[in-house]
Scaffold this motif. Structure first.
Motif, PDB file in Angstrom:
ATOM      1  N   GLN A   1      -9.275   9.230 -16.689  1.00  0.00           N
ATOM      2  CA  GLN A   1      -8.397   8.141 -16.287  1.00  0.00           C
ATOM      3  C   GLN A   1      -7.267   8.766 -15.490  1.00  0.00           C
ATOM      4  N   VAL A   2      -7.218   8.435 -14.203  1.00  0.00           N
ATOM      5  CA  VAL A   2      -6.280   9.123 -13.325  1.00  0.00           C
ATOM      6  C   VAL A   2      -5.326   8.103 -12.695  1.00  0.00           C
ATOM      7  N   SER A   3      -4.028   8.445 -12.704  1.00  0.00           N
ATOM      8  CA  SER A   3      -3.069   7.533 -12.082  1.00  0.00           C
ATOM      9  C   SER A   3      -2.536   8.178 -10.821  1.00  0.00           C
ATOM     10  N   GLY A   4      -2.398   7.369  -9.779  1.00  0.00           N
ATOM     11  CA  GLY A   4      -1.938   7.924  -8.517  1.00  0.00           C
ATOM     12  C   GLY A   4      -1.596   6.858  -7.513  1.00  0.00           C
ATOM     13  N   THR A   5      -1.149   7.332  -6.340  1.00  0.00           N
ATOM     14  CA  THR A   5      -0.765   6.431  -5.264  1.00  0.00           C
ATOM     15  C   THR A   5      -1.943   6.227  -4.323  1.00  0.00           C
ATOM     16  N   VAL A   6      -2.196   4.991  -3.953  1.00  0.00           N
ATOM     17  CA  VAL A   6      -3.319   4.674  -3.074  1.00  0.00           C
ATOM     18  C   VAL A   6      -2.981   5.094  -1.642  1.00  0.00           C
ATOM     19  N   GLY A   7      -3.812   5.990  -1.085  1.00  0.00           N
ATOM     20  CA  GLY A   7      -3.623   6.404   0.302  1.00  0.00           C
ATOM     21  C   GLY A   7      -4.347   5.464   1.245  1.00  0.00           C
ATOM     22  N   SER A   8      -5.587   5.123   0.898  1.00  0.00           N
ATOM     23  CA  SER A   8      -6.357   4.196   1.724  1.00  0.00           C
ATOM     24  C   SER A   8      -7.456   3.548   0.902  1.00  0.00           C
ATOM     25  N   VAL A   9      -7.911   2.395   1.375  1.00  0.00           N
ATOM     26  CA  VAL A   9      -9.047   1.707   0.773  1.00  0.00           C
ATOM     27  C   VAL A   9     -10.047   1.453   1.892  1.00  0.00           C
TER      28      VAL A   9
END
Lengths: 181, 140
Positions: free
Chosen positions: B69-77
């Motif tokens: 389970q990893v939390s992070g900032t979305v760079g692109s979709v």
């Protein structure tokens, strides 16, 4: 293998902005096996590829474990028994577009691309020649190809129990969306 | 006679249960597998990337084939023919975490570049990025 990956990163990232290398980090390669007993397909949607329009150099790098099967057990067998993913976690292709003069990366269109290089699967490297297409739409470049791979040629042993379930010739399809950054 | 009949009945029920268990095991779907499995490791995206950048072998022994389970900032979709790829990446790092979602398990309208997400998926290794498969969004 590690050295090669590091080399790829070193080659790819810092120079990308000014040498116009095309990079794909989530390319799609899937394979399809057809037998009268069952059809099997598996998809890898995290293929890394670097294409250099100036020289025609093209490289692919993928993790065997990133192939997704519909059945979890099948995926387990694929990694543990057939591909030995612990020992050989990656598969690579390094080659060159041999008809580069016929492809204009600056002009929209779909071009036939002939690629020759070496494909490494299961630690066995064999020459491969493929004819595919390169589609240019503005900044978006998409490479597509299809070829046949034979498990036996890559020293992949299929146990007798499932021999009839797995095709002798596996159809591999490649679809790479590239972006220039 | 009645005792024998009871034995046969019990045996039949057990055989049915065994057959059902075997069937479930053989045909269990990969998708349901990851989303419903227990999380092995909870970690921030930059820490996961750094572990692989520092030492791929030791990171593999820690994270490979684990439900992370990893939390992070979305760079692109981005969208592909089977679903979506959500790329978790910090502005100042060269690589990130590439998470692949099946179409049914992802709603792109709810995840925007720059937003913070928590993704659960199966870690399959590291190339340019750490790769997570069969992902689902745990929390936004």
């Amino acid at each position: 293998m590690v050295a090669r990956t590091i080399l790829m990163i070193i080659l790819a990232l810092p120079y990308m902005a000014f040498s116009q290398k095309l990079v794909s980090r989530n390319g799609h390669i899937w394979f399809y096996s057809h037998t009268p007993i069952e059809d099997i397909e598996a998809h890898n949607r995290q293929v890394v590829s670097i294409l250099e329009p100036a020289t025609g150099d093209i490289a692919f790098n993928l993790l065997i474990r990133s192939f997704e099967f519909r059945k979890a057990l099948m995926q387990e067998h694929f990694n543990e028994n057939f591909m030995e993913s612990d020992k050989y976690p990656k598969s690579t292709f390094e080659g060159k577009i041999t008809n580069l003069d016929k492809i204009d990366f600056k002009k929209d269109g779909t071009y036939t691309a002939e690629v020759a290089g070496n494909l490494t699967i299961h630690n066995v490297t064999r020459p491969l020649k493929v004819t595919g297409t390169i589609e240019v739409r503005g900044n978006l470049v998409t490479a597509r190809a299809k070829f046949i791979a034979t498990p036996q040629e890559y020293n992949i042993t299929i146990p007798a129990v499932v021999e009839k379930n797995i095709a002798k010739e596996i159809e591999v399809t490649v679809e790479m969306p590239y972006s220039s950054n | 006679m009645q005792k024998k009949f009871r034995y046969i009945l019990v045996f039949l029920i057990l055989a049915l249960i065994a057959a059902y268990a075997a069937w479930k095991y053989t045909f269990k779907e990969s998708e349901s597998n990851v989303a419903s499995r227990k999380t092995d490791i909870t970690i921030e995206a930059p820490a996961l990337v750094q572990a692989f950048e520092t030492n791929e072998d030791s990171a593999n022994s820690l994270y490979l084939e684990k439900i992370i389970q990893v939390s992070g900032t979305v760079g692109s979709v981005s969208e592909d023919s089977l679903g979506y790829a959500v790329y978790l990446k910090d502005k100042n790092s060269l690589s990130g975490v590439m998470c692949s979602f099946d179409r049914a398990s992802f709603d792109p309208s709810r995840v925007e570049p720059g937003s913070h997400v928590i993704v659960k998926g199966l870690c399959t290794g590291y190339l340019l990025d750490v790769q997570l498969n069969k992902c689902s969004v745990a929390r936004q």
